[in-house]
Design a protein around this motif. Structure first.
Motif, PDB file in Angstrom:
ATOM      1  N   ASP A 100      85.514  35.439  33.621  1.00  0.00           N
ATOM      2  CA  ASP A 100      85.044  36.316  32.545  1.00  0.00           C
ATOM      3  C   ASP A 100      85.164  35.671  31.176  1.00  0.00           C
ATOM      4  O   ASP A 100      84.553  36.158  30.208  1.00  0.00           O
ATOM      5  N   GLN A 104      78.099  34.225  31.368  1.00  0.00           N
ATOM      6  CA  GLN A 104      77.544  34.591  32.665  1.00  0.00           C
ATOM      7  C   GLN A 104      76.039  34.345  32.636  1.00  0.00           C
ATOM      8  O   GLN A 104      75.341  34.829  31.741  1.00  0.00           O
ATOM      9  N   LEU A 147      90.547  39.422  27.465  1.00  0.00           N
ATOM     10  CA  LEU A 147      90.151  38.617  28.615  1.00  0.00           C
ATOM     11  C   LEU A 147      91.186  37.533  28.914  1.00  0.00           C
ATOM     12  O   LEU A 147      91.503  37.273  30.084  1.00  0.00           O
TER      13      LEU A 147
END
Length: 200
Positions: A100, A104, A147
């Motif tokens: 993450d 992406q 994250l």
């Protein structure tokens, strides 16, 4: 003299500023508590490689029968199989949390064909081919450290599951060795008793 109504915009600005400063504050990572006593860096009676237990320490006995028993116990133990599955789940979760942090990327390709009849004008049917290609790029900026904290927590969970698996592996092997040596000792005592009776 300023009235209470004239102070209202100034109070609103102070309130909004304090909320923004509160929202921008990041929570630092908690530090582990200090140990109550200072531990030595190494054992006095051992140093170097002697501090670490070998992964297959029972092979130092050079007993093929003992090796076979331990191999059987490690292969057919449900608790150990569950620990292996938990370690694999923790590893997959850790990889997902770490992924993450990066952009992406997704791609897709679609194709379709459509036939249209010519109608009453005597024209032939027309065929239309349509091709669509898509490319999606998304990236969540780790502005508040969420994250990175999730990635660190996932890594810690994976390391904990791995150490738990190693501890269960060594504990199971130790139990098998202890039982095996108990049987060997009992047989030796029986032989010693028989030799003693015969001597008497």
């Amino acid at each position: 003299m300023p009235t209470p109504l004239s102070r209202l915009p100034r109070f609103a600005c102070l309130l909004v500023s304090s909320l923004l400063l509160t929202a921008c504050a990041t929570t630092p990572s908690p530090e582990p508590p200090p140990l109550p006593t200072d531990l030595p860096e190494a054992f006095v009676a051992a140093s170097g490689e002697q501090l670490f237990v070998a992964q297959r320490w029972w092979q130092d006995f050079q007993d093929p029968e003992l090796d076979a028993f331990i191999r059987l116990a490690l292969d057919d133990n449900p608790g150990l199989a569950q620990a292996i599955a938990q370690a694999r789940i923790a590893e997959a979760q850790s990889r997902g949390d770490r992924a993450d942090l990066f952009p992406q990327i997704g791609a897709g390709l679609n194709s379709s064909r459509q036939r249209r009849p010519g109608g009453d004008q005597g024209l032939g049917d027309s065929i239309t081919n349509t091709h669509n290609a898509t490319l999606d790029v998304s990236w969540e900026v780790d502005l508040w450290g969420r994250l990175s904290s999730l990635s660190a927590a996932g890594q810690a969970d994976y390391l904990g599951a791995t150490e738990q698996l190693r501890a269960m592996h060594q504990s199971l092997a130790a139990d098998v060795v202890s039982g095996y040596l108990g049987v060997v000792q009992a047989r030796a005592q029986v032989e010693l008793s028989e030799d003693t009776v015969e001597a008497l």
